[in-house]
Design an enzyme around this catalytic site. Structure first.
Site, PDB file in Angstrom:
ATOM      1  N   THR A  11      70.395 -23.725  -2.596  1.00  0.00           N
ATOM      2  CA  THR A  11      68.959 -23.916  -2.410  1.00  0.00           C
ATOM      3  C   THR A  11      68.274 -23.613  -3.873  1.00  0.00           C
ATOM      4  O   THR A  11      67.367 -24.289  -4.565  1.00  0.00           O
ATOM      5  CB  THR A  11      68.113 -23.032  -1.536  1.00  0.00           C
ATOM      6  OG1 THR A  11      68.596 -23.506   0.027  1.00  0.00           O
ATOM      7  CG2 THR A  11      66.746 -23.565  -1.388  1.00  0.00           C
ATOM      8  N   LYS A  32      66.977 -31.065   3.150  1.00  0.00           N
ATOM      9  CA  LYS A  32      67.808 -30.184   3.838  1.00  0.00           C
ATOM     10  C   LYS A  32      67.872 -30.325   5.293  1.00  0.00           C
ATOM     11  O   LYS A  32      66.570 -30.085   5.610  1.00  0.00           O
ATOM     12  CB  LYS A  32      67.501 -29.024   3.511  1.00  0.00           C
ATOM     13  CG  LYS A  32      68.553 -27.887   3.916  1.00  0.00           C
ATOM     14  CD  LYS A  32      67.986 -26.428   3.227  1.00  0.00           C
ATOM     15  CE  LYS A  32      69.073 -25.465   3.930  1.00  0.00           C
ATOM     16  NZ  LYS A  32      68.998 -24.221   3.226  1.00  0.00           N
ATOM     17  N   ASP A  41      63.467 -21.435   2.656  1.00  0.00           N
ATOM     18  CA  ASP A  41      63.961 -22.596   1.836  1.00  0.00           C
ATOM     19  C   ASP A  41      63.246 -23.820   1.886  1.00  0.00           C
ATOM     20  O   ASP A  41      63.204 -24.452   0.842  1.00  0.00           O
ATOM     21  CB  ASP A  41      65.526 -22.652   2.401  1.00  0.00           C
ATOM     22  CG  ASP A  41      66.580 -21.782   1.960  1.00  0.00           C
ATOM     23  OD1 ASP A  41      66.371 -20.855   1.431  1.00  0.00           O
ATOM     24  OD2 ASP A  41      67.784 -22.071   2.529  1.00  0.00           O
TER      25      ASP A  41
END
Length: 84
Positions: A11, A32, A41
């Site tokens: 990340t 993601k 994230d």
């Protein structure tokens, strides 16, 4: 960018690339499919890429576990077609 485990930096690297590409005016998208352990994230990737968080990460689960386990803890069953 992919990683083989949690916390290996995928990340962080993706955010760095996204920030750089935005400065350069490149056309790109970040995705993601699943975040577990909260939305940190998702927020970081959205901020770095300039995309909405829900577009970057469509599935966010609170449980810090493997995606199928975290999803099941919230009554969701992930299927491959959901992630594609």
């Amino acid at each position: 960018v992919t990683g083989t485990d949690t916390g290996v930096g995928n990340t962080v690297v993706t955010c760095a690339l996204a920030r750089r590409w935005r400065r350069e005016g490149r056309d790109f998208a970040v995705r993601k499919p699943v975040c577990t352990g909260g939305d940190e994230d998702a927020r970081a990737l959205a901020d770095a890429s300039g995309q909405p968080a829900g577009e970057v990460v469509p599935f966010v689960f609170r449980e810090p576990a493997a995606p199928p386990v975290a999803a099941a803890a919230e009554g969701v069953q992930l299927r491959l077609h959901h992630l594609m």
